[in-house]
Motif scaffolding. Structure first.
Motif, short mmCIF file in Angstrom:
data_model
loop_
_atom_site.label_atom_id
_atom_site.label_comp_id
_atom_site.label_asym_id
_atom_site.label_seq_id
_atom_site.Cartn_x
_atom_site.Cartn_y
_atom_site.Cartn_z
N UNK A 1 -17.00 2.53 10.60
CA UNK A 1 -16.93 1.07 10.41
C UNK A 1 -16.42 0.64 9.04
N UNK A 2 -15.14 0.57 8.91
CA UNK A 2 -14.52 0.13 7.66
C UNK A 2 -14.50 -1.38 7.54
N UNK A 3 -15.08 -2.10 8.50
CA UNK A 3 -15.17 -3.55 8.40
C UNK A 3 -15.99 -3.96 7.18
N UNK A 4 -16.81 -3.04 6.67
CA UNK A 4 -17.59 -3.35 5.47
C UNK A 4 -16.70 -3.65 4.28
N UNK A 5 -15.42 -3.28 4.32
CA UNK A 5 -14.49 -3.54 3.24
C UNK A 5 -13.93 -4.97 3.26
N UNK A 6 -14.27 -5.74 4.26
CA UNK A 6 -13.77 -7.12 4.33
C UNK A 6 -14.21 -7.97 3.12
N UNK A 7 -15.28 -7.58 2.44
CA UNK A 7 -15.70 -8.30 1.24
C UNK A 7 -14.58 -8.31 0.20
N UNK A 8 -13.78 -7.23 0.16
CA UNK A 8 -12.68 -7.17 -0.81
C UNK A 8 -11.60 -8.19 -0.46
N UNK A 9 -11.34 -8.40 0.82
CA UNK A 9 -10.38 -9.43 1.23
C UNK A 9 -10.88 -10.80 0.84
N UNK A 10 -12.17 -11.05 1.01
CA UNK A 10 -12.77 -12.33 0.62
C UNK A 10 -12.64 -12.52 -0.90
N UNK A 11 -12.87 -11.47 -1.67
CA UNK A 11 -12.72 -11.54 -3.13
C UNK A 11 -11.28 -11.87 -3.52
N UNK B 1 -9.18 4.90 1.61
CA UNK B 1 -8.00 4.37 0.93
C UNK B 1 -7.18 3.47 1.85
N UNK B 2 -7.09 3.84 3.10
CA UNK B 2 -6.38 3.00 4.08
C UNK B 2 -7.10 1.67 4.25
N UNK B 3 -8.42 1.71 4.29
CA UNK B 3 -9.21 0.48 4.43
C UNK B 3 -8.96 -0.45 3.25
N UNK B 4 -8.94 0.10 2.05
CA UNK B 4 -8.71 -0.72 0.86
C UNK B 4 -7.32 -1.34 0.89
N UNK B 5 -6.31 -0.55 1.25
CA UNK B 5 -4.95 -1.09 1.30
C UNK B 5 -4.83 -2.19 2.35
N UNK B 6 -5.47 -2.00 3.49
CA UNK B 6 -5.43 -3.01 4.56
C UNK B 6 -6.08 -4.31 4.11
N UNK B 7 -7.25 -4.24 3.50
CA UNK B 7 -7.94 -5.48 3.11
C UNK B 7 -7.25 -6.17 1.93
N UNK C 1 -2.23 -13.38 -4.71
CA UNK C 1 -2.13 -12.96 -3.31
C UNK C 1 -0.95 -12.00 -3.15
N UNK C 2 0.19 -12.37 -3.73
CA UNK C 2 1.37 -11.51 -3.67
C UNK C 2 1.11 -10.17 -4.33
N UNK C 3 0.36 -10.19 -5.43
CA UNK C 3 0.02 -8.96 -6.14
C UNK C 3 -0.85 -8.06 -5.26
N UNK C 4 -1.84 -8.64 -4.59
CA UNK C 4 -2.72 -7.85 -3.71
C UNK C 4 -1.91 -7.26 -2.55
N UNK C 5 -1.01 -8.04 -1.97
CA UNK C 5 -0.17 -7.54 -0.87
C UNK C 5 0.68 -6.38 -1.36
N UNK C 6 1.27 -6.52 -2.53
CA UNK C 6 2.14 -5.46 -3.08
C UNK C 6 1.35 -4.19 -3.38
N UNK C 7 0.18 -4.34 -3.98
CA UNK C 7 -0.65 -3.16 -4.27
C UNK C 7 -1.09 -2.48 -2.97
N UNK C 8 -1.53 -3.28 -1.99
CA UNK C 8 -1.93 -2.71 -0.70
C UNK C 8 -0.79 -1.98 -0.01
N UNK C 9 0.40 -2.58 -0.01
CA UNK C 9 1.56 -1.94 0.62
C UNK C 9 1.95 -0.67 -0.12
N UNK C 10 1.92 -0.70 -1.45
CA UNK C 10 2.25 0.50 -2.24
C UNK C 10 1.25 1.62 -1.95
#
Length: 174
Positions: free
Chosen positions: A12-22, A100-106, A144-153
């Motif tokens: 259950x990587x849904x617990x990482x959704x807090x990072x998306x909220x942050x 790591x995949x969970x973090x990049x996704x969120x 937001x753009x920075x988070x997207x770029x870091x997640x994609x990288x």
């Protein structure tokens, strides 16, 4: 019993959704500050090669489709919402060791939702981070753009990682 067994496998990587909220909270907070404190289009030098410059982007990355007749607003909102649903589904199905995949996704999810908010509420995305070198200016962007770029990288780099041992998870440990 089957649910508990499946939970152990997926982790259950849904617990990482807090990072998306942050990410959304930090993004919207910094955009609100930039809007309140900066004058549109007026660069405020911070350090050499970096200004704070309030700009509005009706397009996508690098102002793609910014000059379109307005339909792009709802196209990008719809696209981001569909991608967000796919990302949450992907997150839900990750295995226990795929942190790591969970973090990049969120990170991507949080960034997408931060920009969706802007498009729905304002009709444009608020940008304010402005890097340049002499006469060359990188398009302004936001957190937001920075988070997207870091997640994609992170996702791209993860594709090149090879497990040391077939029994060792490729994406690190929890």
């Amino acid at each position: 019993m089957e649910l508990a067994m499946n939970e152990q496998v997926t982790g259950s990587k849904l617990k990482w959704l807090w990072l998306a909220v942050l990410v959304v909270a930090l993004d919207l907070g910094t955009k609100a500050m930039a809007t309140a404190l900066l004058t549109y289009g007026n660069p405020v030098p911070v350090i050499p090669m970096f200004n704070l410059t309030l700009l509005h982007n009706t397009g996508a990355a690098f102002s793609f489709l910014a000059g379109a007749a307005g339909w792009q607003r709802w196209f990008f909102v719809t696209l981001a919402l569909v991608v967000s649903v796919v990302l949450v589904g992907w997150l839900r199905n990750l295995r226990r060791h795929e942190t790591r995949s969970a973090i990049s996704i969120v990170l991507i999810l949080g960034g997408a939702l931060g920009n969706v908010y802007d498009r729905v509420v304002h009709g444009y995305v608020v940008d304010f981070l402005h890097f340049y070198w002499q006469d060359w200016h990188f398009p302004a962007f936001n957190l937001a753009d920075t988070a997207i770029t870091i997640g994609a990288a992170m996702m791209i780099l993860d594709m090149f990682r090879k497990p040391a041992d077939p029994g060792t998870p490729a994406n690190g440990s929890e």
